[in-house]
Design a protein around this motif. Structure first.
Motif, PDB file in Angstrom:
ATOM      1  N   ASP B 156      36.453  29.346  40.531  1.00 37.93           N
ATOM      2  CA  ASP B 156      36.480  31.221  39.584  1.00 37.93           C
ATOM      3  C   ASP B 156      37.743  31.413  40.963  1.00 37.93           C
ATOM      4  O   ASP B 156      38.182  32.245  39.963  1.00 37.93           O
ATOM      5  N   ALA B 157      37.027  31.574  42.323  1.00 39.00           N
ATOM      6  CA  ALA B 157      38.461  31.911  42.684  1.00 39.00           C
ATOM      7  C   ALA B 157      39.723  32.462  42.443  1.00 39.00           C
ATOM      8  O   ALA B 157      40.215  33.445  42.574  1.00 39.00           O
ATOM      9  N   LEU B 158      40.467  31.486  41.894  1.00 40.85           N
ATOM     10  CA  LEU B 158      41.665  30.850  42.292  1.00 40.85           C
ATOM     11  C   LEU B 158      42.060  31.412  40.467  1.00 40.85           C
ATOM     12  O   LEU B 158      42.951  32.171  40.322  1.00 40.85           O
ATOM     13  N   ALA B 159      40.940  31.236  39.506  1.00 41.11           N
ATOM     14  CA  ALA B 159      41.383  31.471  38.351  1.00 41.11           C
ATOM     15  C   ALA B 159      40.807  33.496  38.255  1.00 41.11           C
ATOM     16  O   ALA B 159      41.376  33.847  37.942  1.00 41.11           O
ATOM     17  N   ALA B 160      40.308  33.777  39.042  1.00 45.38           N
ATOM     18  CA  ALA B 160      39.948  35.477  39.252  1.00 45.38           C
ATOM     19  C   ALA B 160      41.533  36.163  39.899  1.00 45.38           C
ATOM     20  O   ALA B 160      41.845  36.582  39.332  1.00 45.38           O
ATOM     21  N   ALA B 161      42.114  35.410  40.361  1.00 42.44           N
ATOM     22  CA  ALA B 161      43.213  35.933  41.866  1.00 42.44           C
ATOM     23  C   ALA B 161      44.349  35.459  40.624  1.00 42.44           C
ATOM     24  O   ALA B 161      45.015  36.194  40.712  1.00 42.44           O
ATOM     25  N   LEU B 162      44.161  34.557  39.398  1.00 35.45           N
ATOM     26  CA  LEU B 162      45.307  34.360  39.089  1.00 35.45           C
ATOM     27  C   LEU B 162      45.467  35.539  38.339  1.00 35.45           C
ATOM     28  O   LEU B 162      46.836  36.017  37.186  1.00 35.45           O
ATOM     29  N   ARG B 163      44.060  35.845  36.874  1.00 31.84           N
ATOM     30  CA  ARG B 163      44.573  36.658  36.151  1.00 31.84           C
ATOM     31  C   ARG B 163      44.433  38.264  37.215  1.00 31.84           C
ATOM     32  O   ARG B 163      45.655  38.611  36.438  1.00 31.84           O
ATOM     33  N   TYR B 164      44.073  38.295  38.010  1.00 26.54           N
ATOM     34  CA  TYR B 164      44.678  39.307  38.497  1.00 26.54           C
ATOM     35  C   TYR B 164      46.249  39.003  39.160  1.00 26.54           C
ATOM     36  O   TYR B 164      46.923  40.650  39.194  1.00 26.54           O
ATOM     37  N   LEU B 165      46.671  38.651  39.645  1.00 27.33           N
ATOM     38  CA  LEU B 165      48.592  38.591  39.997  1.00 27.33           C
ATOM     39  C   LEU B 165      49.198  39.168  38.304  1.00 27.33           C
ATOM     40  O   LEU B 165      49.800  39.874  38.398  1.00 27.33           O
ATOM     41  N   ILE B 166      48.297  38.232  37.618  1.00 28.26           N
ATOM     42  CA  ILE B 166      49.340  38.572  35.819  1.00 28.26           C
ATOM     43  C   ILE B 166      49.283  40.190  35.728  1.00 28.26           C
ATOM     44  O   ILE B 166      49.914  40.643  35.310  1.00 28.26           O
ATOM     45  N   VAL B 167      47.861  40.387  35.289  1.00 28.76           N
ATOM     46  CA  VAL B 167      47.669  42.157  35.793  1.00 28.76           C
ATOM     47  C   VAL B 167      48.154  43.000  36.485  1.00 28.76           C
ATOM     48  O   VAL B 167      48.690  43.839  35.980  1.00 28.76           O
ATOM     49  N   ALA B 168      48.576  42.867  38.077  1.00 33.01           N
ATOM     50  CA  ALA B 168      48.794  43.405  39.100  1.00 33.01           C
ATOM     51  C   ALA B 168      50.557  43.057  38.704  1.00 33.01           C
ATOM     52  O   ALA B 168      50.884  44.681  39.117  1.00 33.01           O
ATOM     53  N   LEU B 224      40.081  49.330  31.481  1.00 33.18           N
ATOM     54  CA  LEU B 224      41.026  47.764  32.311  1.00 33.18           C
ATOM     55  C   LEU B 224      41.012  47.527  33.198  1.00 33.18           C
ATOM     56  O   LEU B 224      41.135  47.146  33.681  1.00 33.18           O
ATOM     57  N   HIS B 225      39.487  46.980  33.641  1.00 35.39           N
ATOM     58  CA  HIS B 225      38.699  47.050  34.638  1.00 35.39           C
ATOM     59  C   HIS B 225      38.530  45.462  34.215  1.00 35.39           C
ATOM     60  O   HIS B 225      38.207  45.105  34.892  1.00 35.39           O
ATOM     61  N   TYR B 226      38.445  45.005  32.801  1.00 32.93           N
ATOM     62  CA  TYR B 226      38.003  43.141  33.044  1.00 32.93           C
ATOM     63  C   TYR B 226      38.349  42.656  34.247  1.00 32.93           C
ATOM     64  O   TYR B 226      37.567  41.229  33.860  1.00 32.93           O
ATOM     65  N   TRP B 227      39.767  42.725  34.377  1.00 31.66           N
ATOM     66  CA  TRP B 227      39.948  41.809  36.274  1.00 31.66           C
ATOM     67  C   TRP B 227      38.893  41.971  37.101  1.00 31.66           C
ATOM     68  O   TRP B 227      38.771  41.303  38.001  1.00 31.66           O
ATOM     69  N   LEU B 228      38.761  42.750  37.246  1.00 32.52           N
ATOM     70  CA  LEU B 228      37.821  43.306  38.046  1.00 32.52           C
ATOM     71  C   LEU B 228      36.308  42.577  38.664  1.00 32.52           C
ATOM     72  O   LEU B 228      36.632  41.361  39.691  1.00 32.52           O
ATOM     73  N   PRO B 229      35.920  42.305  37.849  1.00 29.05           N
ATOM     74  CA  PRO B 229      34.317  42.148  38.534  1.00 29.05           C
ATOM     75  C   PRO B 229      34.809  40.515  38.770  1.00 29.05           C
ATOM     76  O   PRO B 229      33.872  40.114  39.691  1.00 29.05           O
ATOM     77  N   PRO B 230      35.073  39.869  38.108  1.00 24.84           N
ATOM     78  CA  PRO B 230      35.550  38.490  38.264  1.00 24.84           C
ATOM     79  C   PRO B 230      35.895  38.346  39.258  1.00 24.84           C
ATOM     80  O   PRO B 230      35.995  37.591  40.137  1.00 24.84           O
ATOM     81  N   ALA B 231      37.218  39.252  39.689  1.00 29.12           N
ATOM     82  CA  ALA B 231      37.709  38.793  40.938  1.00 29.12           C
ATOM     83  C   ALA B 231      36.971  39.772  42.275  1.00 29.12           C
ATOM     84  O   ALA B 231      37.010  38.934  42.829  1.00 29.12           O
ATOM     85  N   HIS B 232      36.190  40.285  41.932  1.00 25.99           N
ATOM     86  CA  HIS B 232      35.421  41.069  43.258  1.00 25.99           C
ATOM     87  C   HIS B 232      34.157  40.097  43.758  1.00 25.99           C
ATOM     88  O   HIS B 232      34.185  40.190  44.859  1.00 25.99           O
TER      89      HIS B 232
END
Lengths: 498, 495
Positions: B156-168, B224-232
């Motif tokens: 979960d964490a790695l998927a969320a991190a990857l998603r955040y990376l792409i967004v960021a 544009l918040h969709y990446w936040l809840p899983p990441a945090h």
């Protein structure tokens, strides 16, 4: 910073600090907790007595801290603050004694007494607030600190009761916040000034002021349990008896009623309220609440629920007295703040004793209980007769003043409301009094806990007896100096002084 | 010590310590805590200097704009530095105990250097005087944030991190493109020079859009918040606290600074209204989502989505000059108070998760008996999230409401009030559950793991600090006035 500034802060600190220390003490330090509780309550009584003397000598107690450029945190002690703070200090002392007797053997006492003290600190803050912002701070603190007390038992029913309580009070707080921000955006920081100050604010705002008045009453009306905002009160009955006593007589409903009086007298002004045409609707709402509450009380078999509906009804006497523009009715409304507190706390103490000692929760189980618990039921009887308005007790004094004040103001219909309410009071209180003293017991009590030499634990017995005696005394000695009536006259004289 | 030295120290010290901590892992914990304590002293020193002397500008190496790197500190930056320092210390103290108790794999050793890099980039960002510096620090911040999210090492964490990376990274590209456009038009990246030269022509408009979209994406404004809840929610609790408390605030800070100090905000009125409307939707949407969550950390994360919404109201509410200062200072104060409260809420939920081995809200029954301090901390943080007095959030809500009501924006006022009530619903869902009585047999203390004192008391301390901001607002708000736009003290700001 001298004593004049310090005293209002100390009054709040005298219950705030014991509360915080009690949290830190933990569960098992019974003796230390009892000392802190009673010590804090005694110190508070002493401080309030000092302030009472000072204010009667026209001494001014004010303390003020700026929070932003235009917002101050401010406390002051005017006669009306002192009426409320004295009531809460005296009744808190008694309720603390009672609560120690009631709860010292049940779980989570540390948490209970901690929040109990914080709740009283919030009440003192409400009483001593000098402006609307400070008032709101303590008013919301009251909501937050009473919630853990309401859900204290942690059963599904109490969690549910707590949820309903919050739904009402948090929404009420939001409405209040809106009203205050709105008012402040028009007239700047809102300080409580005797006689109100909005009259000078300009003609174009009249309609806006009507809206703000309605919102303010809506916000305060939730805690004051004006119909139809009263729904939380019967549900909050799941709380332990000392909490109910506190909610009904000292803290929550009184804070709401106190807020209504403050708004009418010290923000809008009596004359201006009448001029805006907002006083009469408030009087009508109060009258409806009085009759509706009494009517519902008649049909409750659960003793605490009956008392709860009775509170809904009785607290609105205060709002009614406030809304009738006239000095005598105002004295009646204000003095009822004290009188209702004394009577209602006696009734709840007695109801708590019945539940705790004999396991009695319902009106239909009360037959002959006067023989088993004569002191408790004597106190109950005195308070009930006082509520009905039998002279010379406290309730008679307030009803008499309300009625004659309404006549003086030409509002004859109020007398009808008072009469109707009195008849209903008699209908739901007299059968109880009759059954306890004159009917034979139905059999053994549900859970008879023998508690030593007295009919129940001594700590549970002294407070109701004391308050019952005071119900008689404040009625009999209503005209001596420093009696509640005398003090209410002082408040109203300053309010109506030309 | 001169204020300039403190300004440099705030960047250089954590950066150097981060490199040391990366190599010398044994001293990493002590080093980080030491730096966090020093950071408090340095930040207070800078803030005090700004308070008494006004805005500070420091030309690194004496080059000066437009060639050199300028550090610039005004009241807003001063508050950002203080906020970073206070939340940082709380989180670091908590983390030293948290990572000693949880077995989260070997990768947690990287928390300490990452944490120090995060402090360095946050402090550099708050003091950046030019666009390019803002870009670099934002980028450094993003990379540390990605690593922090993935620290737990779970899928979960790695998927969320990857998603955040792409967004960021997408957002950073937008931002860089916007900066490049501005540089090609005006030949400078210095904020002060840009502000004097700015014209509202097409390339500038494009750059504003690019930069704004980039920063909104990073700040997670609805939709544009969709990446936040899983990441945090997936990050370890101390990392979540840093991400929600500080990282989001920094991109908001950049937007706020550019919007009011560089961009011609008077010409951006309709764009500002759009941001305000999105903020209002975020408040309602985030709160409702928070209410629906079954896991505590997700609830807290969605609460962040909602609270970010309040910050964006400022872009709409400043359109009338009479209320602009209330709106602006209210939004900034909201960001500060929310940082403390949200960090406290995340740390408390981390403690509860550690104790119960799960962060399902349903399993919290009886937690008020077993973990009273932690529940108390969560509840006090909740007072701030609900915006009830005497919290700092209450005061900022008062200021925001005041500007909404005075300018007749009743819908915003209503949204704020409803947002408060919805927050009460999700906060009390947790508190009420924890107050439920459990039968004595099931309440066997061995059923839950004990929480160490540090993990109990740091969330409480942060929560109380958030509360105290409401009572002691005079000085922070006074500091904020220095060099601020709409400020009653300076009568308008220049960076």
């Amino acid at each position: 910073m001298n004593l004049d500034h310090l005293l209002p802060l100390l009054v709040i600190a005298s219950s705030l600090i014991p509360g915080l220390v009690i949290f830190a003490l933990g569960e098992e330090r019974r003796r230390a907790r009892t000392i802190l509780n009673l010590g804090g309550a005694s110190v508070k009584l002493l401080l309030v007595a000092m302030m009472l003397w000072g204010v009667s000598q026209n001494h001014v107690y004010v303390v003020r801290f700026p929070i932003t450029q235009s917002i101050d945190f401010a406390l002051h002690a005017d006669p009306f603050s002192l009426l409320f703070v004295t009531l809460s200090a005296v009744l808190w002392f008694l309720t603390t004694i009672y609560a120690i007797g009631y709860l010292e053997y049940s779980p989570h006492r540390g948490r209970f007494f901690g929040f109990f003290s914080l709740c009283v600190a919030a009440t003192s803050g409400v009483a001593l607030s000098a402006n609307l912002l400070t008032f709101l701070v303590f008013y919301e603190m009251l909501t937050l600190t009473t919630y853990p007390l309401v859900v204290h038992r942690g059963t599904p029913e109490s969690i549910r009761g707590g949820r309903i309580y919050l739904a009402y009070t948090v929404s009420g707080g939001a409405v209040l916040l809106l009203a205050m921000v709105w008012l402040q955006s028009i007239v700047g920081p809102v300080e409580f000034v005797v006689g109100g100050f909005l009259e000078s604010a300009g003609h174009e705002y009249r309609n806006t002021f009507r809206w703000i008045f309605a919102l303010l009453i809506l916000g305060f009306g939730v805690k004051a349990a004006l119909v139809p905002l009263h729904g939380w009160l019967p549900e909050a009955m799941v709380a332990p008896a000392p909490v109910s006593a506190l909610l009904h007589a000292v803290a929550v409903v009184k804070a709401g009623a106190f807020g209504i009086v403050r708004v009418v007298y010290d923000v809008f002004g009596v004359g201006f309220s009448a001029e805006l045409g907002v006083a009469t609707p408030l009087a009508i709402v109060a009258a409806v609440t009085i009759l509706y509450g009494s009517l519902r009380a008649v049909y409750q078999d659960d003793l605490k629920r009956r008392l709860a509906y009775s509170t809904i009804s009785q607290v609105s006497y205060i709002a009614l007295g406030t809304a009738i523009a006239g000095p005598i009715a105002t004295v009646g409304g204000i003095v009822h703040l004290v009188h209702q507190g004394l009577m209602k706390i006696t009734l709840f103490f007695a109801a708590g004793n019945l539940a705790e000692t004999l396991g009695i929760h319902k009106v239909s189980q009360l037959n002959g209980v006067g023989r088993r618990m004569p002191w408790t039921m004597a106190a109950f009887t005195i308070a009930a007769l006082g509520m009905i308005g039998v002279p010379p007790m406290a309730g008679f004094v307030s009803k008499w003043l309300l009625g004659s004040g309404a006549i003086a103001a030409g509002q004859w219909w109020v007398v009808g409301v008072l009469t109707g309410s009195t008849v209903l009071n008699a209908i739901y209180f007299l059968p109880i009094v009759y059954a306890t003293w004159f009917k034979p017991p139905d059999g053994p009590w549900p859970h008879d806990h023998e508690r030593g030499r007295f009919e129940t634990h001594l700590w549970l017995l002294v407070p109701p007896v004391f308050t019952a005696i005071s119900v008689v005394l404040v009625g009999l000695l209503a005209s001596i100096p420093f009696s509640p009536l005398d003090w209410a006259r002082l408040i109203v004289e300053r309010e109506y002084r030309p | 010590m001169s204020a300039e030295l403190a300004m440099i120290g705030l960047i250089a010290l954590p950066l150097a310590a981060g490199i040391v901590a990366f190599v010398a892992r044994r001293v990493a914990v002590v080093l980080t805590i030491g730096v966090a304590v020093l950071q408090i002293l340095l930040a207070s020193h800078v803030a005090r200097s700004v308070f008494y002397q006004g805005s500070l500008r420091y030309e690194v190496g004496g080059w000066g704009a437009p060639l050199g790197i300028d550090l610039y500190v005004d009241g807003l930056s001063g508050l950002m530095l203080l906020m970073t320092a206070i939340v940082g210390l709380g989180v670091v103290v908590y983390a030293s105990s948290y990572f000693a108790h949880t077995r989260s794999g070997d990768s947690v050793v990287y928390f300490w250097p990452l944490c120090l890099f995060l402090f360095a980039s946050l402090n550099a960002l708050s003091q950046a005087g030019d666009l390019f510096n803002l870009y670099v620090t934002l980028e450094l911040l993003t990379l540390t944030a990605v690593a922090l999210i993935g620290l737990a090492g779970t899928v979960d964490a790695l998927a969320a991190a990857l998603r955040y990376l792409i967004v960021a990274v997408t957002a950073s590209l937008f931002f860089l493109l916007g900066v490049a456009l501005l540089y090609s038009s005006y030949g400078t990246v210095d904020l002060h020079l840009l502000a004097t030269k700015f014209q509202f022509d097409l390339p500038s408009r494009c750059s504003i859009v690019l930069i704004a979209v980039a920063l909104i994406l990073k700040t997670a404004l609805f939709p544009l918040h969709y990446w936040l809840p899983p990441a945090h929610a997936a990050a370890p609790a101390p990392a979540s606290a840093l991400l929600s408390g500080l990282v989001l605030k920094s991109s908001f800070y950049v937007l706020l600074r550019l919007w009011f100090d560089v961009f011609p905000y008077a010409d951006l009125r309709s764009a500002g209204h759009l941001l305000g409307v999105l903020g209002a939707i975020a408040i309602l949407w985030g709160s409702i989502q928070a209410i629906r969550q079954t896991h505590l950390k997700l609830l807290v994360a969605y609460s962040t989505v909602a609270q970010i919404g309040y910050l964006f109201l400022v872009f709409s509410l400043t359109s009338e000059t009479t209320v602009a200062w209330n709106a602006w200072s209210g939004a900034v104060y909201f960001a500060m108070s929310h940082s403390l409260a949200k960090a406290a809420a995340f740390l408390a939920s981390g403690s509860l998760k550690h104790a119960h081995d799960s962060d399902r809200i349903d399993e919290l029954a009886g937690a008020a008996q077993r973990q009273p301090v932690t529940i108390f901390a969560f509840a006090i943080a909740g007072v701030s999230l609900m915006g009830l007095p005497p919290s700092g959030v209450f005061l900022s809500k008062w200021l925001l409401l005041n500007s909404a009501v005075t300018s007749g924006r009743w819908s915003y006022a209503l949204v704020m009030l409803v947002g408060g009530i919805l927050a009460a619903v999700y906060v009390f869902r947790v508190v009420a559950k924890s107050l439920e009585n459990i039968d004595p047999i099931a309440s066997d203390p061995t059923a839950t793991r004990p929480i160490s004192p540090w993990m109990q008391w740091t969330p409480l301390a942060l929560a109380i600090a958030a509360l105290a901001l409401g009572v002691m607002a005079y000085q922070p708000l006074g500091l904020l006035e220095i060099g601020a736009p709409f400020s009653p003290a300076s009568g308008g700001g220049t960076p």
